[in-house]
Write a protein that holds these residues in place. Sequence first.
Motif, PDB file in Angstrom:
ATOM      1  N   ARG A   1       9.997   1.078  -1.898  1.00 47.88           N
ATOM      2  CA  ARG A   1      10.855   0.666  -2.996  1.00 47.88           C
ATOM      3  C   ARG A   1      11.650  -0.574  -2.648  1.00 47.88           C
ATOM      4  N   ASN A   2      11.271  -1.678  -3.289  1.00 46.20           N
ATOM      5  CA  ASN A   2      12.083  -2.891  -3.228  1.00 46.20           C
ATOM      6  C   ASN A   2      12.374  -3.310  -1.790  1.00 46.20           C
TER       7      ASN A   2
ATOM      8  N   SER B   1      12.600  -5.306   1.614  1.00 49.15           N
ATOM      9  CA  SER B   1      12.678  -6.682   2.097  1.00 49.15           C
ATOM     10  C   SER B   1      12.783  -6.689   3.603  1.00 49.15           C
TER      11      SER B   1
ATOM     12  N   GLY C   1      11.313  -7.785  -1.672  1.00 49.45           N
ATOM     13  CA  GLY C   1      11.344  -6.850  -2.792  1.00 49.45           C
ATOM     14  C   GLY C   1      10.004  -6.233  -3.136  1.00 49.45           C
TER      15      GLY C   1
ATOM     16  N   SER D   1       7.449  -3.303  -3.819  1.00 47.82           N
ATOM     17  CA  SER D   1       7.415  -1.906  -4.250  1.00 47.82           C
ATOM     18  C   SER D   1       5.976  -1.471  -4.478  1.00 47.82           C
TER      19      SER D   1
ATOM     20  N   GLY E   1      16.023  -2.228   0.610  1.00 51.00           N
ATOM     21  CA  GLY E   1      15.072  -1.329  -0.016  1.00 51.00           C
ATOM     22  C   GLY E   1      14.961  -0.021   0.740  1.00 51.00           C
TER      23      GLY E   1
ATOM     24  N   ARG F   1       5.787 -11.240  -1.611  1.00 48.59           N
ATOM     25  CA  ARG F   1       6.018 -10.559  -2.878  1.00 48.59           C
ATOM     26  C   ARG F   1       4.709  -9.957  -3.386  1.00 48.59           C
TER      27      ARG F   1
END
Lengths: 290, 347
Positions: free
Chosen positions: A43-44, A46, A57, A59, A94, A260
Amino acid sequence: MAAGRLIVPPAVEPSHEGVDPNVSPNSSQANSSREGEPVLRVRNVSKRFGAVTALDGVSIDFHIGETVGVVGDNGAGKSTLLKVMTGVHRPDGGSLEVEGKEVTFDAPGVARANGIEAVYQDLALVDDMNVAENMFLGREIRAGGIGRTLGIVNRKAMRRQAADAIANLRVPIPHIDETLVRRMSGGQRQGVAIARSIMWGRKVLLLDEPTAALGVKQQDEVERMIQELRGKSLAMMIIAHNMPLVFRLTDRIIVLRHGRVVAALATAETSPEEVVTYITGAKTPVSAAS
Amino acid sequence: MSDASKIGEPNDLHAAGKGRPDSASAKSEPVVRAVWAQLRRLHLLIIPLVCFMIAFSLMHDRFLTSVNLLNVARAASVTTIIGVGMTFLITSRNLDLSVGSMLGLIMAVAGTAMKWYGVPVPIAILMALAAGALLGVINGFVVTALKVPALLATLGTLVAYRGILNQYMYGETASRMPDSIVFLGQGMVGPVPVPVIVAAIAVVAGMLVYRFTVFGRYAVAIGGNEEAAKRAGINVNFWKVVFFTVQGMLCGVAAIVYLGQLNATHPSIGTGLELHIIAGTILGGTLLFGGYGSIGGMALGMYLIDVLENGLVLAGAGFFVQQIFLGILLIAAVAAQLAQRRRRDVE
């Protein structure tokens, strides 16, 4: 070119449908178990190394019975993601959730205790040990009674269970008793590493370039093993460069670029060409949407 | 599959008793191959050993007598005891250069405790083991916590421990040890010298530990692939400290035996011994690069070195000639290992 369905993360909605590994999942129909709860949820997340942002970020949800391919150019963040998921690196931001519960992987042991096993590109085998010793490395079966305190290992039990695991995966190793891993072929070694991970990885199996550095015949052998594991009751993540392989082995493809997630595609609905456009940045989530 | 479920931890996801390899027919072959692999590694050593023995027996008819051969074994017992620890250390891709200094220092501690301060023998033996453990822990601490490579860390403690020894003894000696200590160094049980028995116990225990315990297996794992060992959750630094500690304690055992053999202690004892012990260990087939060790081979290696020394003495050569031979042996053993490794990598 077949237009893949773009899922902008973290939009993978868990559904309430039962496990069916034969149905290619997509955004509305994610393969799921336990009332749609992902077995592992990134989850998110970094991760920065000094000025370099390796993960930004990210996920991804992992569901039992589903195989996720992670692709991306060199430096896209694939290895960092793997290391965060196994507890080698701690994320800067995260979280990770195992079956809905947030966990902190601050040591390799924690991820493993949560049923997450990785097969690294270098396999992490000790060449000077035999198959059973490698498969039980760090988790040896001890002898009973006073032998346990003395650190005596139960070689027989380890050998028997290792032989079973090897046989179940149909790794072509004729007799595993005393042969050192050093003496084995690349495909056999990969088989040992995978068999070890399956033996211990109850929930999630992470494979880093499982067929790189193998001959053609051995690639087929390893691919067969992975193919047999698909749909079994575990979630898999495969990091690979080889696009045809990714398409043969996965249900979903996640494309990483500059740390990303730029695309999350259902394998059945996309094409190698489209995936490559995401990898190279020729196509971006924004340009696809417009 | 009751075994797997009983253990509980390994995943029995695909567990079904199918496809178990036919172990009955496959069993004998790996054993034969394992033995052959051992022999192939030892041939490096057996051939020169036999050659030297034949040559010496031709040169001197007193060489090949059981009394003389047992004398050689007696002489080799101290180095063999220390070599057990060295085998584990080198297998784990470490090294301890401070063994000679530790031997001297521990002998001084135990010897003076008994002679100057009247400490009873059992207490003195415990002191020797404790002192060895402490010195070993220090080595392990320097290697793991300060991250100094073992070669340099123990080169430092080689000098430092010798310094402590000299500072403490200040050139003095302690001699005429209690009878029980002398018995450990010079006594006989039937025809067999007691130090040979002590060394044999150390060797057999070492072989069992190497093969059947996590201590031995982790030495192989750490020396073979430290990164893999770490990822497997093995506390690599903890085990390194343990290996150094055991090496120190074995120096303690050897110190007691040597104290009895010499019936005295002197601050210069053990100087240069590290090379002798490393040479014997490497000659025995233990890989300098880690991942494989042979306790039995080490014992043979120590014996070979003392055969050489004994034969040279009988042949009338002096100590300096022995040094030349020891140096050549060490270089030859390492060169042979390197050649073997290159061949293996080509394979």
